[in-house]
Write a protein that holds these residues in place. Structure first.
Motif, PDB file in Angstrom:
ATOM      1  N   LYS A   1     -34.876  -2.194 -20.853  1.00  0.00           N
ATOM      2  CA  LYS A   1     -35.439  -1.166 -19.986  1.00  0.00           C
ATOM      3  C   LYS A   1     -35.522  -1.683 -18.552  1.00  0.00           C
ATOM      4  N   PRO A   2     -35.179  -0.847 -17.569  1.00  0.00           N
ATOM      5  CA  PRO A   2     -35.263  -1.300 -16.181  1.00  0.00           C
ATOM      6  C   PRO A   2     -36.705  -1.636 -15.809  1.00  0.00           C
ATOM      7  N   GLN A   3     -36.871  -2.732 -15.071  1.00  0.00           N
ATOM      8  CA  GLN A   3     -38.203  -3.163 -14.660  1.00  0.00           C
ATOM      9  C   GLN A   3     -38.649  -2.387 -13.423  1.00  0.00           C
ATOM     10  N   LYS A   4     -39.906  -2.002 -13.423  1.00  0.00           N
ATOM     11  CA  LYS A   4     -40.450  -1.315 -12.262  1.00  0.00           C
ATOM     12  C   LYS A   4     -40.629  -2.317 -11.113  1.00  0.00           C
ATOM     13  N   ASP A   5     -40.448  -1.847  -9.900  1.00  0.00           N
ATOM     14  CA  ASP A   5     -40.597  -2.684  -8.710  1.00  0.00           C
ATOM     15  C   ASP A   5     -42.066  -2.660  -8.303  1.00  0.00           C
ATOM     16  N   ALA A   6     -42.799  -3.706  -8.674  1.00  0.00           N
ATOM     17  CA  ALA A   6     -44.239  -3.747  -8.417  1.00  0.00           C
ATOM     18  C   ALA A   6     -44.537  -3.686  -6.917  1.00  0.00           C
ATOM     19  N   TYR A   7     -43.736  -4.377  -6.138  1.00  0.00           N
ATOM     20  CA  TYR A   7     -43.935  -4.374  -4.685  1.00  0.00           C
ATOM     21  C   TYR A   7     -43.826  -2.955  -4.133  1.00  0.00           C
ATOM     22  N   ARG A   8     -42.787  -2.259  -4.526  1.00  0.00           N
ATOM     23  CA  ARG A   8     -42.568  -0.894  -4.033  1.00  0.00           C
ATOM     24  C   ARG A   8     -43.665   0.051  -4.501  1.00  0.00           C
ATOM     25  N   LEU A   9     -44.115  -0.113  -5.729  1.00  0.00           N
ATOM     26  CA  LEU A   9     -45.173   0.744  -6.269  1.00  0.00           C
ATOM     27  C   LEU A   9     -46.482   0.569  -5.496  1.00  0.00           C
ATOM     28  N   ILE A  10     -46.858  -0.662  -5.213  1.00  0.00           N
ATOM     29  CA  ILE A  10     -48.097  -0.916  -4.474  1.00  0.00           C
ATOM     30  C   ILE A  10     -47.963  -0.424  -3.041  1.00  0.00           C
ATOM     31  N   LEU A  11     -46.798  -0.670  -2.452  1.00  0.00           N
ATOM     32  CA  LEU A  11     -46.567  -0.230  -1.077  1.00  0.00           C
ATOM     33  C   LEU A  11     -46.661   1.289  -0.968  1.00  0.00           C
ATOM     34  N   GLU A  12     -46.073   1.997  -1.907  1.00  0.00           N
ATOM     35  CA  GLU A  12     -46.123   3.467  -1.884  1.00  0.00           C
ATOM     36  C   GLU A  12     -47.546   3.969  -2.103  1.00  0.00           C
ATOM     37  N   ALA A  13     -48.330   3.247  -2.915  1.00  0.00           N
ATOM     38  CA  ALA A  13     -49.718   3.635  -3.148  1.00  0.00           C
ATOM     39  C   ALA A  13     -50.551   3.481  -1.879  1.00  0.00           C
TER      40      ALA A  13
ATOM     41  N   THR B   1     -47.569 -10.731 -13.851  1.00  0.00           N
ATOM     42  CA  THR B   1     -46.767 -11.674 -13.054  1.00  0.00           C
ATOM     43  C   THR B   1     -46.067 -10.993 -11.874  1.00  0.00           C
ATOM     44  N   PRO B   2     -45.309  -9.887 -12.084  1.00  0.00           N
ATOM     45  CA  PRO B   2     -44.711  -9.225 -10.911  1.00  0.00           C
ATOM     46  C   PRO B   2     -45.754  -8.623  -9.975  1.00  0.00           C
ATOM     47  N   ILE B   3     -46.914  -8.225 -10.511  1.00  0.00           N
ATOM     48  CA  ILE B   3     -47.989  -7.727  -9.647  1.00  0.00           C
ATOM     49  C   ILE B   3     -48.462  -8.850  -8.744  1.00  0.00           C
ATOM     50  N   ARG B   4     -48.675 -10.024  -9.327  1.00  0.00           N
ATOM     51  CA  ARG B   4     -49.139 -11.178  -8.540  1.00  0.00           C
ATOM     52  C   ARG B   4     -48.128 -11.528  -7.453  1.00  0.00           C
ATOM     53  N   GLU B   5     -46.842 -11.525  -7.806  1.00  0.00           N
ATOM     54  CA  GLU B   5     -45.795 -11.841  -6.827  1.00  0.00           C
ATOM     55  C   GLU B   5     -45.754 -10.797  -5.715  1.00  0.00           C
ATOM     56  N   ALA B   6     -45.945  -9.528  -6.084  1.00  0.00           N
ATOM     57  CA  ALA B   6     -45.939  -8.452  -5.088  1.00  0.00           C
ATOM     58  C   ALA B   6     -47.121  -8.594  -4.133  1.00  0.00           C
ATOM     59  N   LEU B   7     -48.276  -8.937  -4.668  1.00  0.00           N
ATOM     60  CA  LEU B   7     -49.463  -9.110  -3.830  1.00  0.00           C
ATOM     61  C   LEU B   7     -49.267 -10.269  -2.850  1.00  0.00           C
ATOM     62  N   GLN B   8     -48.666 -11.340  -3.322  1.00  0.00           N
ATOM     63  CA  GLN B   8     -48.397 -12.480  -2.438  1.00  0.00           C
ATOM     64  C   GLN B   8     -47.445 -12.078  -1.315  1.00  0.00           C
ATOM     65  N   ARG B   9     -46.445 -11.298  -1.664  1.00  0.00           N
ATOM     66  CA  ARG B   9     -45.474 -10.834  -0.660  1.00  0.00           C
ATOM     67  C   ARG B   9     -46.147  -9.937   0.369  1.00  0.00           C
ATOM     68  N   LEU B  10     -46.994  -9.031  -0.089  1.00  0.00           N
ATOM     69  CA  LEU B  10     -47.693  -8.116   0.812  1.00  0.00           C
ATOM     70  C   LEU B  10     -48.679  -8.864   1.705  1.00  0.00           C
ATOM     71  N   GLU B  11     -49.287  -9.917   1.176  1.00  0.00           N
ATOM     72  CA  GLU B  11     -50.191 -10.732   2.000  1.00  0.00           C
ATOM     73  C   GLU B  11     -49.403 -11.462   3.082  1.00  0.00           C
ATOM     74  N   THR B  12     -48.247 -11.990   2.709  1.00  0.00           N
ATOM     75  CA  THR B  12     -47.386 -12.682   3.677  1.00  0.00           C
ATOM     76  C   THR B  12     -46.981 -11.745   4.815  1.00  0.00           C
ATOM     77  N   GLN B  13     -46.792 -10.462   4.485  1.00  0.00           N
ATOM     78  CA  GLN B  13     -46.405  -9.466   5.492  1.00  0.00           C
ATOM     79  C   GLN B  13     -47.604  -8.903   6.247  1.00  0.00           C
ATOM     80  N   SER B  14     -48.797  -9.457   5.969  1.00  0.00           N
ATOM     81  CA  SER B  14     -50.053  -9.038   6.636  1.00  0.00           C
ATOM     82  C   SER B  14     -50.478  -7.624   6.294  1.00  0.00           C
ATOM     83  N   LEU B  15     -49.948  -7.086   5.191  1.00  0.00           N
ATOM     84  CA  LEU B  15     -50.387  -5.775   4.736  1.00  0.00           C
ATOM     85  C   LEU B  15     -51.645  -5.884   3.876  1.00  0.00           C
ATOM     86  N   LEU B  16     -51.881  -7.088   3.350  1.00  0.00           N
ATOM     87  CA  LEU B  16     -53.112  -7.384   2.626  1.00  0.00           C
ATOM     88  C   LEU B  16     -53.801  -8.540   3.321  1.00  0.00           C
TER      89      LEU B  16
END
Length: 216
Positions: A5-17, A43-58
């Motif tokens: 099954k295709p994996q959901k893009d956690a980063y994109r989902l949080i960003l859209e929210a 795990t992908p949620i954690r990685e997405a949160l780290q990415r968003l923090e790096t981008q100063s969105l969190l």
């Protein structure tokens, strides 16, 4: 047996929210809650949160991550960069846009007139309109930079289009931008879009000052 099954893009989902206002500046984001909401493992949620923090969105609030907010200086800096990049996109669109792309822009302006009494819907339509201009610039690197700018715009708790009369004025400005792009007038297209961003910034500053007065 492997899960195909295709994996959901956690980063994109949080960003859209964040972009849609489900999570607003100051809201705390919890891994387990996000995993449950989006049906994604932690795990992908954690990685997405780290990415968003790096981008100063969190931002960090103690040990918690919260949706970041923009102070006055950050807002000014963001609009200054946005005005220059958007103006460049409009100038390039005037040079490179196909007749089909111009037609889409014209249709957007006409369709969006039905949304002037719905600031949230008009705000979403506004983002689509600007994105179409970015694409019509036919410059992938500029599109990438503007995507980053517009991601940061999601950190604003309100839309300037909520101000009385701003929706009608913004659509008139959109119409002027499209007219200049259709005419192939690079200078006029860039100037019109830059002025459009300036007016939006002025409106936002007025809205923010009223909010501060109420709090005082």
């Amino acid at each position: 047996m492997t899960d195909t099954k295709p994996q959901k893009d956690a980063y994109r989902l949080i960003l859209e929210a964040i972009d849609s206002g489900i999570y607003r500046p100051g809201d705390r984001l919890v891994e387990s809650e996000l995993a449950d909401r989006f049906g994604v493992s932690r795990t992908p949620i954690r990685e997405a949160l780290q990415r968003l923090e790096t981008q100063s969105l969190l931002a960090r609030d103690g040990r918690s991550l919260i949706v970041a907010s923009l102070d006055h200086n950050q807002l000014s800096e963001l609009y200054a960069v946005r005005a220059e990049l958007e103006a460049l996109a409009a100038r390039l669109a005037a040079r490179h846009a196909t007749k089909e792309e111009v037609g889409v822009l014209r249709d957007m302006v006409e369709e969006d007139r039905q949304l002037v009494d719905d600031p949230s819907a008009l705000s979403r339509a506004n983002r689509r309109f600007h994105k179409q201009i970015h694409l019509a610039s036919h410059n992938r690197y500029l599109v990438q930079q503007l995507d980053m700018v517009h991601r940061t715009m999601a950190l604003m708790a309100t839309t300037s289009l909520a101000a009385e009369g701003r929706g009608v004025d913004a659509l008139a400005e959109h119409d002027a931008i499209v007219t200049a792009i259709a005419a192939g007038d690079e200078q006029r297209a860039g100037d019109a879009l830059k002025q459009h961003i300036s007016k939006a910034f002025t409106t936002r500053l007025k809205l923010d000052s009223r909010n501060i007065s109420r709090l005082g």
